[in-house]
Design a protein around this motif. Sequence first.
Motif, PDB file in Angstrom:
ATOM      1  N   CYS A  98       0.797  -1.231   0.000  1.00  0.00           N
ATOM      2  CA  CYS A  98       0.000   0.000   0.000  1.00  0.00           C
ATOM      3  C   CYS A  98       0.831   1.283   0.000  1.00  0.00           C
ATOM      4  O   CYS A  98       0.276   2.375  -0.138  1.00  0.00           O
ATOM      5  N   ASP A  99       2.148   1.177   0.172  1.00  0.00           N
ATOM      6  CA  ASP A  99       3.020   2.357   0.147  1.00  0.00           C
ATOM      7  C   ASP A  99       3.647   2.481  -1.234  1.00  0.00           C
ATOM      8  O   ASP A  99       4.311   1.554  -1.707  1.00  0.00           O
ATOM      9  N   ILE A 100       3.456   3.633  -1.865  1.00  0.00           N
ATOM     10  CA  ILE A 100       3.956   3.855  -3.216  1.00  0.00           C
ATOM     11  C   ILE A 100       4.750   5.152  -3.254  1.00  0.00           C
ATOM     12  O   ILE A 100       4.257   6.205  -2.838  1.00  0.00           O
ATOM     13  N   SER A 101       5.964   5.068  -3.753  1.00  0.00           N
ATOM     14  CA  SER A 101       6.842   6.242  -3.843  1.00  0.00           C
ATOM     15  C   SER A 101       7.252   6.463  -5.289  1.00  0.00           C
ATOM     16  O   SER A 101       7.423   5.506  -6.059  1.00  0.00           O
ATOM     17  N   ALA A 127      10.922  14.523  -5.892  1.00  0.00           N
ATOM     18  CA  ALA A 127      11.470  15.405  -6.923  1.00  0.00           C
ATOM     19  C   ALA A 127      12.145  14.637  -8.049  1.00  0.00           C
ATOM     20  O   ALA A 127      12.989  15.193  -8.763  1.00  0.00           O
ATOM     21  N   GLU A 128      11.812  13.360  -8.219  1.00  0.00           N
ATOM     22  CA  GLU A 128      12.417  12.601  -9.305  1.00  0.00           C
ATOM     23  C   GLU A 128      12.022  13.181 -10.668  1.00  0.00           C
ATOM     24  O   GLU A 128      10.963  13.790 -10.816  1.00  0.00           O
ATOM     25  N   ALA A 152       7.077  17.346  -4.694  1.00  0.00           N
ATOM     26  CA  ALA A 152       7.643  17.459  -6.031  1.00  0.00           C
ATOM     27  C   ALA A 152       7.954  18.898  -6.415  1.00  0.00           C
ATOM     28  O   ALA A 152       8.835  19.152  -7.219  1.00  0.00           O
ATOM     29  N   GLY A 153       7.230  19.855  -5.861  1.00  0.00           N
ATOM     30  CA  GLY A 153       7.480  21.241  -6.219  1.00  0.00           C
ATOM     31  C   GLY A 153       6.982  21.600  -7.601  1.00  0.00           C
ATOM     32  O   GLY A 153       7.510  22.508  -8.230  1.00  0.00           O
ATOM     33  N   LEU A 154       5.993  20.899  -8.098  1.00  0.00           N
ATOM     34  CA  LEU A 154       5.451  21.175  -9.424  1.00  0.00           C
ATOM     35  C   LEU A 154       4.016  21.668  -9.298  1.00  0.00           C
ATOM     36  O   LEU A 154       3.095  20.881  -9.088  1.00  0.00           O
TER      37      LEU A 154
END
Length: 258
Positions: A98-101, A127-128, A152-154
Amino acid sequence: MSITGNIAARATSPDTLALDSENQIPPVVRQIEQLQARNSRAQNASLPINTLPRELLSLVWTDVIYDSALASKDAVWTLAQVSKLWANILLTSSEMWCDISSAFSQKRIGWALKKSAGRQLRIFLGAERNVADIFNMVVPERHRWAELRFTAGLPRLISALRTVSLPRLESAVFRMNRHNIWPTIEPPNLIESPGLHRLELDTTPLNWLSPSTVPKGIRSLNIRCIQGGPFFPQLVALLSETTLLEELQLERLGFPQG
């Protein structure tokens, strides 16, 4: 010697027999490896760790496979080879997926979306470079998001959540790059997240005039490093609407004059 005799002689020559033997080695090796694997699994099945409750093993491995996936060395496949019991737990325990990065490989994310089997998801977007692609992979499952950490800063990705609903969202963190100054951003559609109880805004200048900035059921609100607001009257109005608020943190805010 006849042609038939030459062929028979070649077929029984030492060189031919050696070649035939070499051709038989790979299947034999595979059989030995399979036998060794079965023996190892049988021995591993009797280890004391296998006496632990399934739930405890699942809890331990959840952290292990998450950390390994972050490092692009997914341990789930290694663990699954230890024994049939371990493979069964790893591949059928939906709560472990359940954890998605966004640091995961896209293949790993695809597995997680499938293996989580409809459970609530915890989404971490960093921030990938390919974060927009990962966002597009997980956004169709937004109805399952329970936790969202958006670093992410987007702004365009945050604004993309303006027109969708996140009905099961319970916790949200929006943290943008402090080295970039962005104009006011339209907030996500949080008004349709009735279960949201925690919201953190770090360097994320939302449109404070929007009525959907913060749901009324919020219990923890953290606002930091925002130079463009909220105005003091807007903050007072915000607090008057969040009657269930239990925790408020304000840090390094640049309240505008006027």
